[in-house]
Scaffold this motif. Structure first.
Motif, PDB file in Angstrom:
ATOM      1  N   GLY A   1       0.810  -1.213   0.000  1.00 20.77           N
ATOM      2  CA  GLY A   1       0.000   0.000   0.000  1.00 20.77           C
ATOM      3  C   GLY A   1       0.839   1.256   0.000  1.00 20.77           C
ATOM      4  N   ARG A   2       1.956   1.214   0.701  1.00 21.71           N
ATOM      5  CA  ARG A   2       2.854   2.371   0.744  1.00 21.71           C
ATOM      6  C   ARG A   2       3.508   2.596  -0.615  1.00 21.71           C
ATOM      7  NH1 ARG A   2       8.040   3.665   0.848  1.00 21.71           N
ATOM      8  NH2 ARG A   2       8.637   1.504   0.577  1.00 21.71           N
ATOM      9  N   LYS A   3       4.003   1.530  -1.225  1.00 25.70           N
ATOM     10  CA  LYS A   3       4.683   1.667  -2.517  1.00 25.70           C
ATOM     11  C   LYS A   3       3.733   2.105  -3.619  1.00 25.70           C
ATOM     12  CE  LYS A   3       8.647  -1.373  -2.201  1.00 25.70           C
ATOM     13  NZ  LYS A   3       9.275  -2.602  -2.709  1.00 25.70           N
ATOM     14  N   ARG A   4       2.520   1.566  -3.610  1.00 31.43           N
ATOM     15  CA  ARG A   4       1.577   1.843  -4.692  1.00 31.43           C
ATOM     16  C   ARG A   4       0.612   2.978  -4.372  1.00 31.43           C
ATOM     17  NH1 ARG A   4       0.170  -4.374  -6.412  1.00 31.43           N
ATOM     18  NH2 ARG A   4       2.302  -4.911  -6.968  1.00 31.43           N
ATOM     19  N   SER A   5       0.756   3.577  -3.208  1.00 26.18           N
ATOM     20  CA  SER A   5      -0.114   4.680  -2.774  1.00 26.18           C
ATOM     21  C   SER A   5      -1.582   4.278  -2.811  1.00 26.18           C
ATOM     22  CB  SER A   5       0.120   5.929  -3.627  1.00 26.18           C
ATOM     23  OG  SER A   5       1.432   6.390  -3.443  1.00 26.18           O
ATOM     24  N   ARG A   6      -1.897   3.132  -2.254  1.00 28.21           N
ATOM     25  CA  ARG A   6      -3.268   2.631  -2.219  1.00 28.21           C
ATOM     26  C   ARG A   6      -3.827   2.789  -0.808  1.00 28.21           C
ATOM     27  NH1 ARG A   6      -4.995   0.365  -7.215  1.00 28.21           N
ATOM     28  NH2 ARG A   6      -3.128   0.592  -8.496  1.00 28.21           N
ATOM     29  N   ALA A   7      -4.785   3.676  -0.675  1.00 25.54           N
ATOM     30  CA  ALA A   7      -5.379   3.940   0.636  1.00 25.54           C
ATOM     31  C   ALA A   7      -6.109   2.720   1.169  1.00 25.54           C
ATOM     32  CB  ALA A   7      -6.327   5.132   0.554  1.00 25.54           C
ATOM     33  N   SER A   8      -6.730   1.934   0.288  1.00 25.86           N
ATOM     34  CA  SER A   8      -7.480   0.758   0.741  1.00 25.86           C
ATOM     35  C   SER A   8      -6.538  -0.274   1.369  1.00 25.86           C
ATOM     36  CB  SER A   8      -8.255   0.128  -0.409  1.00 25.86           C
ATOM     37  OG  SER A   8      -7.381  -0.255  -1.453  1.00 25.86           O
ATOM     38  N   LEU A   9      -5.358  -0.480   0.778  1.00 25.53           N
ATOM     39  CA  LEU A   9      -4.392  -1.409   1.362  1.00 25.53           C
ATOM     40  C   LEU A   9      -3.851  -0.875   2.689  1.00 25.53           C
ATOM     41  CD1 LEU A   9      -2.362  -2.585  -1.771  1.00 25.53           C
ATOM     42  CD2 LEU A   9      -4.091  -3.851  -0.508  1.00 25.53           C
ATOM     43  N   LEU A  10      -3.661   0.424   2.763  1.00 32.21           N
ATOM     44  CA  LEU A  10      -3.165   1.005   4.013  1.00 32.21           C
ATOM     45  C   LEU A  10      -4.200   0.906   5.128  1.00 32.21           C
ATOM     46  CD1 LEU A  10      -1.268   4.110   2.617  1.00 32.21           C
ATOM     47  CD2 LEU A  10      -0.281   2.029   3.580  1.00 32.21           C
ATOM     48  N   LYS A  11      -5.485   1.057   4.768  1.00 34.89           N
ATOM     49  CA  LYS A  11      -6.545   0.894   5.768  1.00 34.89           C
ATOM     50  C   LYS A  11      -6.600  -0.548   6.254  1.00 34.89           C
ATOM     51  CE  LYS A  11      -9.426   4.652   4.043  1.00 34.89           C
ATOM     52  NZ  LYS A  11     -10.650   5.009   3.312  1.00 34.89           N
ATOM     53  N   PHE A  12      -6.451  -1.491   5.322  1.00 40.21           N
ATOM     54  CA  PHE A  12      -6.421  -2.894   5.714  1.00 40.21           C
ATOM     55  C   PHE A  12      -5.218  -3.179   6.609  1.00 40.21           C
ATOM     56  CE2 PHE A  12      -5.248  -7.339   5.139  1.00 40.21           C
ATOM     57  CZ  PHE A  12      -6.437  -7.958   5.458  1.00 40.21           C
ATOM     58  N   TYR A  13      -4.075  -2.564   6.281  1.00 40.92           N
ATOM     59  CA  TYR A  13      -2.873  -2.724   7.093  1.00 40.92           C
ATOM     60  C   TYR A  13      -3.105  -2.248   8.524  1.00 40.92           C
ATOM     61  CZ  TYR A  13       1.392  -0.993   9.240  1.00 40.92           C
ATOM     62  OH  TYR A  13       2.367  -0.686  10.144  1.00 40.92           O
ATOM     63  N   ILE A  14      -3.751  -1.082   8.663  1.00 38.13           N
ATOM     64  CA  ILE A  14      -4.025  -0.566  10.008  1.00 38.13           C
ATOM     65  C   ILE A  14      -4.888  -1.554  10.787  1.00 38.13           C
ATOM     66  CG2 ILE A  14      -5.273   1.209  11.309  1.00 38.13           C
ATOM     67  CD1 ILE A  14      -4.415   3.237   9.236  1.00 38.13           C
TER      68      ILE A  14
ATOM     69  N   VAL B   1      -0.096   3.562  13.370  1.00 43.07           N
ATOM     70  CA  VAL B   1      -1.477   3.989  13.114  1.00 43.07           C
ATOM     71  C   VAL B   1      -1.530   5.495  12.884  1.00 43.07           C
ATOM     72  CG1 VAL B   1      -3.763   4.218  14.163  1.00 43.07           C
ATOM     73  CG2 VAL B   1      -2.566   2.050  14.290  1.00 43.07           C
ATOM     74  N   ALA B   2      -0.818   6.254  13.694  1.00 40.14           N
ATOM     75  CA  ALA B   2      -0.822   7.714  13.530  1.00 40.14           C
ATOM     76  C   ALA B   2      -0.225   8.125  12.182  1.00 40.14           C
ATOM     77  CB  ALA B   2      -0.052   8.373  14.671  1.00 40.14           C
ATOM     78  N   THR B   3       0.899   7.524  11.824  1.00 38.02           N
ATOM     79  CA  THR B   3       1.558   7.867  10.561  1.00 38.02           C
ATOM     80  C   THR B   3       0.714   7.457   9.362  1.00 38.02           C
ATOM     81  OG1 THR B   3       3.717   7.623  11.591  1.00 38.02           O
ATOM     82  CG2 THR B   3       3.650   7.536   9.199  1.00 38.02           C
ATOM     83  N   THR B   4       0.157   6.251   9.409  1.00 37.67           N
ATOM     84  CA  THR B   4      -0.629   5.756   8.281  1.00 37.67           C
ATOM     85  C   THR B   4      -1.920   6.550   8.123  1.00 37.67           C
ATOM     86  OG1 THR B   4       0.290   3.566   8.709  1.00 37.67           O
ATOM     87  CG2 THR B   4      -1.569   3.684   7.217  1.00 37.67           C
ATOM     88  N   THR B   5      -2.560   6.918   9.225  1.00 37.08           N
ATOM     89  CA  THR B   5      -3.772   7.728   9.147  1.00 37.08           C
ATOM     90  C   THR B   5      -3.473   9.091   8.530  1.00 37.08           C
ATOM     91  OG1 THR B   5      -4.622   6.605  11.110  1.00 37.08           O
ATOM     92  CG2 THR B   5      -5.677   8.672  10.504  1.00 37.08           C
ATOM     93  N   SER B   6      -2.372   9.693   8.929  1.00 33.81           N
ATOM     94  CA  SER B   6      -1.970  10.971   8.349  1.00 33.81           C
ATOM     95  C   SER B   6      -1.653  10.817   6.860  1.00 33.81           C
ATOM     96  CB  SER B   6      -0.742  11.509   9.084  1.00 33.81           C
ATOM     97  OG  SER B   6      -0.215  12.620   8.435  1.00 33.81           O
ATOM     98  N   LEU B   7      -0.988   9.732   6.513  1.00 30.60           N
ATOM     99  CA  LEU B   7      -0.648   9.480   5.116  1.00 30.60           C
ATOM    100  C   LEU B   7      -1.898   9.295   4.262  1.00 30.60           C
ATOM    101  CD1 LEU B   7       1.495   8.918   2.952  1.00 30.60           C
ATOM    102  CD2 LEU B   7       1.505   6.542   3.705  1.00 30.60           C
ATOM    103  N   ILE B   8      -2.858   8.547   4.765  1.00 28.12           N
ATOM    104  CA  ILE B   8      -4.106   8.336   4.027  1.00 28.12           C
ATOM    105  C   ILE B   8      -4.846   9.671   3.851  1.00 28.12           C
ATOM    106  CG2 ILE B   8      -6.401   7.295   4.151  1.00 28.12           C
ATOM    107  CD1 ILE B   8      -5.050   4.863   5.493  1.00 28.12           C
TER     108      ILE B   8
END
Length: 172
Positions: free
Chosen positions: A88-101, A155-162
């Motif tokens: 999710g980070r490499k491909r800038s996919r918010a859905s994958l990052l949400k699943f990661y969280i 969680v804080a970093t990923t939420t900000s990134l999303i």
């Protein structure tokens, strides 16, 4: 056409007064780049913590202790979520990052429950002389504790990134 030189020379055709017309990168994109870089470091730290937990589990198995299947399942969930978070980070996919969280949070909470279920920490805190004999349990507690703190930053970093990756809201 004159080529540009790497010195402090100005390009031909400008006197420096065109500065106001040059393109500027939106602040949101720089925040996304910084967030991705920070998340990359956090994912590496999470992987190291998971590998340390694996080493602790292997040392427990070498001491003929039974395998803590609950902890192993939640550690594997966390590891899979780290792989998904990296994608999710490499491909800038918010859905994958949400699943990661979600998945990594479930993995960390499950690891906490596995340590609490073992109730070894209560024995160690009540009788510090057991500290020498229960090194594996203390290392498990340390790995889970570090994992919790890393998860909070994650969680804080990923939420900000999303939030920075999503398009800006338009005023109606």
């Amino acid at each position: 056409m004159q080529q540009r030189y790497s010195g402090n020379r100005r390009p031909s055709g400008t006197d420096g007064s065109d500065f106001a017309y040059r393109m500027v990168v939106d602040n949101r994109y720089t925040k996304v780049a910084k967030g991705k870089s920070t998340l990359s470091k956090i994912l590496i730290i999470q992987t190291v913590v998971i590998l340390l937990g694996l080493l602790v589990t292997l040392s427990a198995l070498l001491n003929n202790e039974p395998l803590d299947t609950l902890a192993a399942v939640f550690a594997s969930i966390t590891f899979v979520s780290i792989v998904i978070g990296e994608l999710g980070r490499k491909r800038s996919r918010a859905s994958l990052l949400k699943f990661y969280i979600a998945a990594s949070s479930i993995g960390v909470v499950g690891s906490i429950l596995a340590v609490v279920q073992s109730s070894i920490q209560l024995k160690v805190f009540h009788d510090p002389s057991l500290l020498e004999t229960e090194k594996v349990a203390v290392l498990k507690i340390a790995c889970v504790s570090v994992g919790v703190f890393v998860q909070l930053f994650s969680v804080a970093t990923t939420t900000s990134l999303i939030g920075n990756m999503s398009p800006p809201k338009r005023a109606s």
